[in-house]
Design an enzyme around this catalytic site. Structure first.
Site, mmCIF file in Angstrom:
data_model
loop_
_atom_site.group_PDB
_atom_site.id
_atom_site.type_symbol
_atom_site.label_atom_id
_atom_site.label_comp_id
_atom_site.label_asym_id
_atom_site.label_seq_id
_atom_site.Cartn_x
_atom_site.Cartn_y
_atom_site.Cartn_z
ATOM 1 C CB THR A 1 -0.911 -0.006 1.260
ATOM 2 O OG1 THR A 1 -1.477 1.290 1.439
ATOM 3 C CG2 THR A 1 -0.131 -0.326 2.522
ATOM 4 C CG ASP A 2 -1.248 4.943 -0.890
ATOM 5 O OD1 ASP A 2 -1.739 4.264 0.026
ATOM 6 O OD2 ASP A 2 -1.882 5.843 -1.485
ATOM 7 C CD GLU A 3 -3.242 3.649 4.498
ATOM 8 O OE1 GLU A 3 -3.016 3.742 5.714
ATOM 9 O OE2 GLU A 3 -4.364 3.413 4.029
ATOM 10 C CE1 TYR B 1 -3.334 -2.609 5.882
ATOM 11 C CE2 TYR B 1 -3.119 -0.278 5.325
ATOM 12 C CZ TYR B 1 -3.251 -1.599 4.929
ATOM 13 O OH TYR B 1 -3.304 -1.915 3.597
ATOM 14 C CE LYS C 1 -0.040 -4.701 3.146
ATOM 15 N NZ LYS C 1 -0.484 -6.041 2.708
HETATM 16 P P1 NAD Z 1 -9.756 -7.385 2.428
HETATM 17 O O1 NAD Z 1 -9.750 -7.070 3.883
HETATM 18 O O2 NAD Z 1 -10.987 -7.129 1.618
HETATM 19 O O3 NAD Z 1 -9.371 -8.915 2.186
HETATM 20 C C1 NAD Z 1 -8.377 -9.556 2.938
HETATM 21 C C2 NAD Z 1 -8.575 -11.064 2.730
HETATM 22 O O4 NAD Z 1 -7.526 -11.745 3.430
HETATM 23 C C3 NAD Z 1 -9.892 -11.599 3.266
HETATM 24 O O5 NAD Z 1 -10.483 -12.459 2.314
HETATM 25 C C4 NAD Z 1 -9.488 -12.361 4.521
HETATM 26 O O6 NAD Z 1 -10.353 -13.446 4.811
HETATM 27 C C5 NAD Z 1 -8.089 -12.832 4.142
HETATM 28 N N1 NAD Z 1 -7.254 -13.085 5.310
HETATM 29 C C6 NAD Z 1 -7.041 -12.280 6.387
HETATM 30 N N2 NAD Z 1 -6.218 -12.874 7.265
HETATM 31 C C7 NAD Z 1 -5.885 -14.085 6.731
HETATM 32 C C8 NAD Z 1 -5.052 -15.151 7.157
HETATM 33 N N3 NAD Z 1 -4.410 -15.089 8.318
HETATM 34 N N4 NAD Z 1 -4.931 -16.242 6.355
HETATM 35 C C9 NAD Z 1 -5.590 -16.299 5.163
HETATM 36 N N5 NAD Z 1 -6.404 -15.309 4.715
HETATM 37 C C10 NAD Z 1 -6.537 -14.222 5.491
HETATM 38 O O7 NAD Z 1 -8.516 -6.596 1.835
HETATM 39 P P2 NAD Z 1 -8.346 -5.876 0.422
HETATM 40 O O8 NAD Z 1 -8.871 -4.503 0.509
HETATM 41 O O9 NAD Z 1 -8.812 -6.786 -0.618
HETATM 42 O O10 NAD Z 1 -6.744 -5.760 0.387
HETATM 43 C C11 NAD Z 1 -5.954 -6.825 -0.132
HETATM 44 C C12 NAD Z 1 -4.507 -6.453 0.005
HETATM 45 O O11 NAD Z 1 -4.258 -5.211 -0.664
HETATM 46 C C13 NAD Z 1 -4.054 -6.254 1.444
HETATM 47 O O12 NAD Z 1 -2.770 -6.791 1.581
HETATM 48 C C14 NAD Z 1 -4.028 -4.746 1.617
HETATM 49 O O13 NAD Z 1 -3.063 -4.351 2.570
HETATM 50 C C15 NAD Z 1 -3.653 -4.292 0.228
HETATM 51 N N6 NAD Z 1 -4.134 -2.959 -0.179
HETATM 52 C C16 NAD Z 1 -5.448 -2.642 -0.118
HETATM 53 C C17 NAD Z 1 -5.863 -1.387 -0.563
HETATM 54 C C18 NAD Z 1 -7.326 -1.001 -0.579
HETATM 55 O O14 NAD Z 1 -7.651 0.138 -0.968
HETATM 56 N N7 NAD Z 1 -8.251 -1.860 -0.194
HETATM 57 C C19 NAD Z 1 -4.943 -0.457 -1.039
HETATM 58 C C20 NAD Z 1 -3.588 -0.828 -1.079
HETATM 59 C C21 NAD Z 1 -3.206 -2.083 -0.659
#
Ligand code: NAD
Length: 341
Positions: free
Chosen positions: A124-126, A148, A152
């Site tokens: 993430t950009d964060e 968070y 990351k």
């Molecule tokens: P989300 O919370 O919608 O999905 C996370 C998934 O991971 C869920 O399906 C959950 O069941 C699974 N999970 C959590 N803990 C687990 C474990 N211990 N073992 C197996 N599965 C597990 O998240 P998202 O928004 O889809 O984000 C996905 C990735 O992208 C993350 O790594 C997040 O940091 C990164 N990200 C998200 C955004 C955003 O805007 N949503 C932006 C930048 C980066």
């Protein structure tokens, strides 16, 4: 032909990514490993189950034996699984460190033993922290300010350390805020939309001055696929190119699309740690051919339309007992409401 293990594939971004790569002829097998936490929903994969190439394993990335057995059977890994909601990290930092850091280490450790062709770690950009001006490049220092983002940043470092130490072909992607259908209604766009569609009030932190870059989830998935196919091992790729808005500008658009007005908005004191602005340069991935394709206004309208049409998917999540437990364990500051990503 690649056999790809996708962790967190039942979450928001991971499920879009799975559907995308199932369409690729050179991908023979896609296996989702997901613990189905409060954020993971098998329904997110929907029609993907029609593909004979998809397998789903309900399990935890911290389960080293399971991870070892799965990694052995695959040629590439795309790692989305994480605790992803900033506000929850204020109350449950240990879970974030455990899943995001140790979970990543468990995966990359297995990857080290099984000669995989690529490990894409989704970040993430964060991790760059707030930037009052300018844009972060991949070479910039990491200055995360919330648990968070710290988890990351740590997971990025762990993954990259396995490239430097053991030659595991790790690429890290860092994207800005994603939006699109079936995002969990704790995140700002679905939170506001699902409340407004039920004629409820929404709350805006501070003066709504925080700036975020909004990237369509499909554009992020295109960037991640590019990193999987063409990313240079050991490299980090920023995935930006969305649209910058203050939260107030974003709210204005959501209000209009939901047929509501500013009477539905209450201003509340700012969250306990709320970075004012994120911004990233994404020229490095552009050099590999990345071009974001989604227009924000169209993408947001389609997204709100999905929430309007799909209350069966999100209404049960707004009554999530896990969310209640987290809040009960450590009450938010007065007026504080969860809506970060
Ligand atoms: P989300 O919370 O919608 O999905 C996370 C998934 O991971 C869920 O399906 C959950 O069941 C699974 N999970 C959590 N803990 C687990 C474990 N211990 N073992 C197996 N599965 C597990 O998240 P998202 O928004 O889809 O984000 C996905 C990735 O992208 C993350 O790594 C997040 O940091 C990164 N990200 C998200 C955004 C955003 O805007 N949503 C932006 C930048 C980066």
């Amino acid at each position: 032909m690649e056999r790809v293990l996708v962790t967190g594939g039942a979450g928001f971004i991971g499920s879009h990514f799975v559907k995308r790569i199932l369409r690729a002829d050179d991908i023979a097998q896609v296996t989702v490993l997901d613990a189905l936490t409060y954020a993971g929903h098998i329904e997110n994969l929907g029609e993907a189950f029609l593909s004979p190439k998809l397998a789903f394993i309900h399990g935890n990335i911290l389960d080293a034996g399971l991870v070892e057995a799965l990694v052995r059977e695959h040629t590439a890994i795309v790692h989305f699984a994480a605790e992803s909601h900033v506000d929850r990290s204020f109350f449950a930092a240990g879970t974030f460190l455990s899943t995001n850091v140790l979970g990543t280490q468990t995966l990359v450790d297995a990857a080290m033993r099984h000669g995989i062709s690529k490990f894409v770690h989704v970040s993430t950009d964060e991790v760059y922290g707030p930037l009052p001006q300018g844009s972060a490049t991949e070479a910039d220092p990491l200055r995360p300010t919330v648990p968070y983002a710290a988890s990351k940043a740590a997971s990025d470092m762990v993954a990259l350390s396995y490239f430097h130490t053991y030659g595991v072909p790790v690429c890290v992607t860092r994207s800005s805020n994603n939006y699109g259908p079936h995002q969990h209604p704790e995140k700002i766009i679905p939170l506001f939309a699902t409340r407004l569609l039920r004629n409820q009030q929404i709350t805006l932190h501070g003066q709504g001055q925080h700036v975020r870059n909004w990237l369509h989830v499909e554009d992020n998935c295109a960037g991640i696929e590019l990193a999987l196919r063409a990313g240079v091992p050991g490299d980090v790729y920023n995935i930006g190119g969305g649209t910058d808005f203050t939260n107030k500008e974003l709210t204005d658009r959501i209000l209009r699309l939901c047929g509501a007005d500013w009477d539905s908005v209450t201003y509340v004191p700012d969250r306990r740690s709320n970075d004012l602005r994120y911004s990233m340069a994404w020229t490095k991935l552009a050099g590999l051919g990345y071009r974001p394709e989604h227009d924000f206004e169209d993408g947001l309208a389609e997204t709100i339309d999905w929430y309007r049409r799909s209350p069966d998917r999100w209404a049960p999540l707004t009554r999530n007992p896990h969310a209640a437990r987290v809040t009960a364990a450590a009450p938010a500051a007065a007026g504080e409401e969860s809506h970060a990503h």
